[in-house]
Design a protein around this motif. Structure first.
Motif, short mmCIF file in Angstrom:
data_model
loop_
_atom_site.label_atom_id
_atom_site.label_comp_id
_atom_site.label_asym_id
_atom_site.label_seq_id
_atom_site.Cartn_x
_atom_site.Cartn_y
_atom_site.Cartn_z
N LYS A 159 0.84 -1.20 0.00
CA LYS A 159 0.00 0.00 0.00
C LYS A 159 0.87 1.25 0.00
O LYS A 159 0.62 2.21 -0.74
CB LYS A 159 -0.90 -0.04 1.23
N ARG A 172 1.16 4.07 -3.12
CA ARG A 172 0.79 5.44 -2.77
C ARG A 172 1.95 6.40 -3.02
O ARG A 172 1.74 7.55 -3.44
CB ARG A 172 0.33 5.53 -1.31
N SER A 214 0.83 9.32 -5.52
CA SER A 214 0.54 10.59 -4.84
C SER A 214 1.75 11.52 -4.95
O SER A 214 2.82 11.12 -5.40
CB SER A 214 0.20 10.36 -3.36
N CYS A 221 -3.13 9.39 4.00
CA CYS A 221 -4.21 10.37 4.17
C CYS A 221 -4.68 10.89 2.81
O CYS A 221 -3.94 11.59 2.11
CB CYS A 221 -3.73 11.55 5.04
N ASP A 222 -5.91 10.55 2.44
CA ASP A 222 -6.44 10.96 1.13
C ASP A 222 -6.60 12.47 1.02
O ASP A 222 -6.47 13.04 -0.06
CB ASP A 222 -7.80 10.29 0.88
N TYR A 232 -2.88 13.79 0.52
CA TYR A 232 -2.21 13.25 -0.66
C TYR A 232 -3.20 12.43 -1.48
O TYR A 232 -3.18 11.20 -1.48
CB TYR A 232 -0.99 12.40 -0.24
N PRO A 233 -4.11 13.14 -2.17
CA PRO A 233 -5.14 12.44 -2.95
C PRO A 233 -4.56 11.68 -4.13
O PRO A 233 -3.52 12.07 -4.70
CB PRO A 233 -6.05 13.59 -3.42
N LEU A 234 -5.23 10.61 -4.49
CA LEU A 234 -4.83 9.84 -5.67
C LEU A 234 -5.39 10.54 -6.91
O LEU A 234 -6.40 11.23 -6.85
CB LEU A 234 -5.37 8.42 -5.56
N GLN A 273 -7.17 11.72 -10.34
CA GLN A 273 -8.44 11.47 -11.01
C GLN A 273 -8.18 11.04 -12.46
O GLN A 273 -7.06 11.09 -12.95
CB GLN A 273 -9.31 12.73 -10.97
N PHE A 328 -6.69 1.96 -7.00
CA PHE A 328 -7.41 2.03 -5.72
C PHE A 328 -7.24 0.74 -4.93
O PHE A 328 -7.10 0.77 -3.70
CB PHE A 328 -8.89 2.32 -5.95
N CYS A 356 -3.56 0.93 -3.58
CA CYS A 356 -3.24 2.07 -2.71
C CYS A 356 -4.11 2.15 -1.47
O CYS A 356 -3.67 2.65 -0.43
CB CYS A 356 -3.36 3.38 -3.50
N GLN A 357 -5.34 1.69 -1.57
CA GLN A 357 -6.24 1.83 -0.43
C GLN A 357 -6.31 0.57 0.43
O GLN A 357 -6.57 0.65 1.62
CB GLN A 357 -7.64 2.22 -0.91
#
Length: 563
Positions: free
Chosen positions: A359, A363, A367, A401-402, A405-407, A409, A551, A554-555
């Motif tokens: 993970k 990420r 990210s 932390c989304d 550090y968002p993945l 789009q 996803f 990473c999630q």
């Protein structure tokens, strides 16, 4: 020969670049810095630290070398008076960043505390791109002053020296900040930053006009290849020798033999210092490496470091990450080394650690966690992930932390550049495709470290085919249009339309469509859109397949290779 040392302020450098008095000899390599280097340089200046001196060659009536302007600067102007022999990357970054003329990047001044230096502001950048039919660059919010100020961001070019930047800033601030008192407070800080740039001194050494071409070339080569001073590693070698009576060179040499795959990812000498600092719970900086006792502690913990190296390489190979050339970010190598040095061995405990580290790996790839402040963030991530693996009560690691550090789009995935570039997201997409197995489209072989050197970057929709359709280069050279295939397959496909070369594959395999579909799926390539020949639909659908797999990894750290 006399070399004169002189001072020159940044506005004076800009004047000379603008009027084309200062140019580059054509034999110099082209712009090479990535945006992380540029960001680091600007933050160094904001801390009022020097960048070192540059080297110029004074020019008389005739130029000794064919010349060119730095990227982004005017190509016509006054009489050329000097050639820039050393300092191209610094001056190009200063010019382009403060004039906002990078095609795919915009630099901003953030009104937030910098976690590494403690400064009340810092410089960072965001990627920019256009989709087919767009009139403005994406993300669209970066074009709106109010949206920018909601994020406490000011375009960096508005802080440049000169009256033009002042005038543009006044218009921008009026549109961005409604409250007059807040606008006045922001203007004061912006003026401080502008003053830093205006008074920044970039000194230079100058070779006189009488310098011969041969001598100038010789000085240029030595300036770019000389390594006379002792390196940090050399000093640590001496520390180990003095404290333990052993040769660190021999230990690292033995490490190369025990784990030959390491050199594919990282220079062993650099990794030894970086990972050892993390294991000592210290930031991986020269100050740490040169501190008294660092070398002695490194040697005392050598066995666990070596264990971490071996397990790290095995882990990357299992994730089908085979070399640095395709590595989205190399910061993960020392962090994983330090984490695997202490990770549990065997049964469910190791399985849990592997899921957490998988993970973390993906990420870090997808990210922006390591696009700035990499040293401090590497130490933070090591400590937080180590606690999580040990099941110690601890907050969620920041990298998970989304909100921070968002993945990416779908639009960002579509815009990602060709993976031979030093583009993190472009390489992350390719790495994710290889994670599925990366079967060759013709011979069906699974990608491996052994056959990877024989593979080539292939346009799934060939560039010649797309050019015939009028598609722009910027849309052709996208990571989603790339797959690694054997050179024989690449030559065989050539510039054929996708539906044509897929028909050839159907004829060439006894298993027919099911086999061809499986080979494409092993790269997360949508079959129907390839057969239909619709490039835009293909990009959109492949982005969805990539995002779905991203996803999962990473999630949840799920290594499902079925899709």
């Amino acid at each position: 020969m006399t070399i004169n040392a002189q001072n020159r302020l940044l506005p004076d450098w800009f004047t000379r670049l603008r009027t084309r008095q200062t140019v580059l000899p054509r034999f110099q390599r082209f712009e090479a810095w990535g945006h992380a280097n540029v960001t680091q340089m600007f933050n160094t200046i904001l801390r009022r630290l020097p960048l070192g001196a540059v080297l110029i060659l004074d020019i008389g009536n005739e130029e000794p070398f064919i010349s060119r302007s730095i990227v982004g600067a005017p190509t016509v102007g006054e009489r050329i008076t000097e050639h820039l022999l050393d300092g191209q990357q610094r001056l190009t970054a200063l010019w382009r960043g403060l004039h906002n003329n990078y095609e795919d990047r915009t630099y901003f001044l953030y009104f937030q505390k910098d976690e590494e230096s403690g400064m009340p502001f810092f410089v960072d950048s965001i990627g920019r791109w256009k989709n087919s039919g767009d009139k403005a660059f994406r993300p669209f919010w970066a074009n709106d002053p109010k949206d920018l100020w909601k994020r406490k961001m000011i375009p960096l070019d508005l802080c440049a020296p000169g009256d033009a930047a002042n005038d543009r800033y006044k218009l921008w601030a009026k549109a961005a900040i409604e409250d007059s008192e807040e606008r006045e407070a922001v203007a004061e800080v912006r003026s401080q930053v502008r003053e830093i740039f205006t008074t920044f001194n970039l000194p230079y050494l100058s070779l006189p006009v009488t310098t011969s071409k041969d001598t100038a070339l010789d000085v240029f080569i030595k300036m770019n290849t000389s390594a006379a001073p002792l390196s940090t590693y050399d000093i640590v070698v001496a520390q180990v020798e003095a404290a333990m009576g052993e040769s660190l060179h021999e230990l690292v040499g033995a490490c190369r033999k025990v784990c030959p795959g390491l050199v594919a990812y990282y220079e062993p000498e650099e990794l030894v210092l970086y990972a050892s600092a993390l294991l000592q719970e210290k930031p991986p900086t020269n100050a740490t490496y040169l501190a008294k006792g660092f070398g002695k502690t490194l040697r005392e913990h050598w066995d666990e470091l070596l264990r971490g190296v071996e397990r790290m390489v095995t882990f990357l190979e299992e994730e089908r990450i085979f070399d640095a050339k395709r590595l989205p970010t190399d910061v993960i190598v020392p962090v994983l080394t330090a984490l695997w040095a202490h990770a549990p061995q065997g049964l469910d405990a190791e399985g849990r650690a592997r899921t957490i580290l998988r993970k973390y790996l993906w990420r870090a790839f997808f990210s922006s966690r390591y696009e700035k402040s990499t040293n401090s963030r590497a130490l933070t991530d090591f400590l937080e992930l180590r606690a999580l693996i040990a099941q110690v009560s601890a907050p969620l690691p920041k990298i998970f932390c989304d909100a921070e550090y968002p993945l990416p789009q779908s639009d960002e995935l579509i815009a990602a550049r060709w993976p031979t570039k030093k583009d993190r997201l472009g390489r992350a997409i390719l790495a994710l495709a290889l994670h599925q197995g990366g079967l060759d489209l013709a011979d069906g072989s699974v990608v491996s470290r052994t056959n990877l050197p024989k593979r080539e970057y292939h346009h799934l929709f060939p560039d010649a085919h797309l050019i015939r359709l009028g598609v722009a280069d910027s849309e052709i050279y996208r990571s989603l249009n790339c797959a690694l295939v054997t050179w024989q397959t690449n030559r065989n496909i050539s510039d054929k339309e996708p539906e044509r070369y897929l028909a050839e594959r159907l004829e060439g395999t006894p298993l027919g469509e099911a086999e061809v579909r499986q080979r494409l799926l092993s790269h997360l390539i949508p079959y129907e859109e390839m057969v239909a020949g619709d490039y835009q639909a293909f990009l959109k659908q492949r982005a969805e397949l990539i995002q779905e797999k991203m996803f999962k990894l990473c999630q949840a750290g799920i290594a499902d290779l079925s899709k």
